[in-house]
Write a protein that holds these residues in place. Structure first.
Motif, short mmCIF file in Angstrom:
data_model
loop_
_atom_site.label_atom_id
_atom_site.label_comp_id
_atom_site.label_asym_id
_atom_site.label_seq_id
_atom_site.Cartn_x
_atom_site.Cartn_y
_atom_site.Cartn_z
N GLY A 145 82.01 90.43 24.04
CA GLY A 145 81.79 91.71 23.71
C GLY A 145 81.55 91.99 22.21
O GLY A 145 80.85 92.59 21.91
N LEU A 146 82.58 91.56 21.53
CA LEU A 146 82.70 91.72 20.22
C LEU A 146 81.57 91.12 19.55
O LEU A 146 80.99 91.57 18.31
CB LEU A 146 84.17 91.34 19.58
CG LEU A 146 85.24 92.03 20.02
CD1 LEU A 146 86.46 91.51 19.80
CD2 LEU A 146 85.35 93.37 19.37
N ALA A 147 81.24 89.83 19.96
CA ALA A 147 80.19 88.97 19.43
C ALA A 147 78.85 89.60 19.35
O ALA A 147 77.99 89.41 18.66
CB ALA A 147 80.27 87.56 19.85
N ALA A 148 78.86 90.53 20.72
CA ALA A 148 77.45 91.14 20.98
C ALA A 148 77.32 92.15 19.93
O ALA A 148 75.99 92.69 19.43
CB ALA A 148 77.52 91.70 22.13
N LEU A 149 78.11 92.64 19.14
CA LEU A 149 77.99 93.48 17.93
C LEU A 149 77.36 92.86 16.67
O LEU A 149 77.03 93.85 15.68
CB LEU A 149 79.19 94.26 17.60
CG LEU A 149 80.03 95.07 18.85
CD1 LEU A 149 81.14 95.74 18.30
CD2 LEU A 149 79.07 96.10 19.33
N ARG A 150 77.50 91.46 16.69
CA ARG A 150 76.64 90.80 15.87
C ARG A 150 77.37 91.08 14.31
O ARG A 150 76.33 91.68 13.47
CB ARG A 150 75.15 91.25 15.72
CG ARG A 150 74.71 90.56 17.06
CD ARG A 150 73.07 90.97 17.22
NE ARG A 150 72.43 90.13 16.33
CZ ARG A 150 70.95 90.08 16.20
NH1 ARG A 150 70.48 91.16 16.91
NH2 ARG A 150 70.64 89.40 15.28
N LEU A 166 80.61 101.70 21.23
CA LEU A 166 79.90 100.53 21.07
C LEU A 166 80.34 99.50 22.30
O LEU A 166 79.63 98.89 23.03
CB LEU A 166 79.85 99.65 19.79
CG LEU A 166 79.22 100.50 18.59
CD1 LEU A 166 79.78 99.69 17.25
CD2 LEU A 166 77.73 100.53 18.87
N LEU A 167 81.61 99.47 22.62
CA LEU A 167 82.25 98.68 23.58
C LEU A 167 82.43 99.32 25.04
O LEU A 167 82.81 98.55 25.93
CB LEU A 167 83.51 97.91 23.11
CG LEU A 167 83.27 96.87 21.77
CD1 LEU A 167 84.51 96.69 21.18
CD2 LEU A 167 82.44 95.83 22.12
#
Length: 302
Positions: free
Chosen positions: A8-13, A87-88
């Motif tokens: 999920g955190l990686a999806a925030l790029r 965002l999450l």
């Protein structure tokens, strides 16, 4: 999403490692000092700078539970936590210092938190000072109906955050002799120093008065790593009156730096850091041939 994980955190790029850029500034160059800017303000448009580094490991640990944290009326940390929650898809609660604020219209900073879905809970200043005491914290969690929440301290500085900030020192590596940043709660400096290679040192510029930060940093490193790590020091002379305070001289310096280098200079932290580095350079604190890296931990709000 039903939980917060590294995917999920990686999806925030996030933009990691953050850019490292040299700036040409004759005021440093005439003393034989190179100035690099470590642009942590470019990591993420909403989780800016050290807020990403400190929040990411705490959000990962939340695993979908409510995150309760603390801050003042203009807290960068509260805004970043609220943005992360939006965002999450993560519930967030901000415990705000100052019961009197509950009767007033929200300022732009708190309004941003509320717009991002953060529930705001205002407490009197005496209770806020005791927020880390177990009985006070338990009462606060009951009051916001989040007794199973993940609690993140004011400024985001805990052992998880310190370990997350170690990557900052690792990214700087051999690029700079001295890595400097402005300090509030000390967590970023504690991690930065731990991540620097041998022979490099970290310099912290506290933005609050009081001279208490060295003990806090030692405690944070003890909790995160079991003892002191890296070479670090503080210079307490450049707070310009205290947290979120400024002076005409500091404002003039920041305006000039913006014009010279095209960098919007955040006043609470970054301006005080850059001002301090120039003053120290002119005092001869850095030998000729020194490369300084100034960590840009935020940008102006709004």
């Amino acid at each position: 999403m039903t939980g917060t994980d590294t995917r999920g955190l990686a999806a925030l790029r996030p933009r990691l490692p953050s850019p490292l850029r040299e700036v040409a500034d004759g005021r440093f160059e005439r003393h034989g000092v190179r100035l690099l800017l470590k642009r942590d303000d470019l990591i993420h448009p909403e989780l800016v700078g050290n807020k990403w580094r400190k929040l990411a490991p705490n959000l990962d640990a939340a695993d979908g539970r409510t995150v309760v944290t603390f801050g003042g009326a203009y807290s960068n940390h509260l805004r970043a936590t609220a943005a992360a929650g939006r965002l999450l898809g993560l519930p967030t609660v901000g415990v705000v210092r100052g019961q009197e604020l509950a009767e007033l219209p929200l300022n732009p900073s708190l309004a941003r938190c509320a717009a991002d879905g953060m529930r705001l809970h205002f407490v009197d200043r005496s209770t806020y000072r005791r927020k880390a005491q177990p009985e006070t914290l338990a009462a606060l969690l009951r009051a916001v109906e989040a007794e199973d929440a993940v609690v993140v301290p004011e400024g985001g500085s805990n052992a998880r955050a310190v370990r997350g900030c170690r990557a900052l020192g690792e990214e700087l590596g051999e690029h700079a002799d001295v890595a400097a940043l402005a300090c509030g709660t000390g967590g970023t400096l504690a991690g930065l120093a731990a991540g620097l290679p041998a022979g490099r040192r970290a310099l912290g510029i506290p933005v609050l008065k009081g001279g208490f930060l060295a003990d806090d940093i030692r405690r944070l490193q003890e909790r995160a790593f079991g003892g002191r790590r890296g070479t670090w020091s503080l210079d307490d002379r450049f707070h310009h009156g205290g947290y979120a305070r400024t002076t005409p001289g500091l404002d003039a310096f920041a305006d000039d730096f913006e014009q010279r280098h095209g960098l919007p200079v955040e006043r609470v932290y970054v301006a005080k850091l850059l001002y301090a580095l120039l003053a120290l350079t002119e005092e001869g604190a850095f030998p000729r041939g020194t490369t300084l890296a100034a960590v840009v931990t935020g940008r102006p709000f709004p």
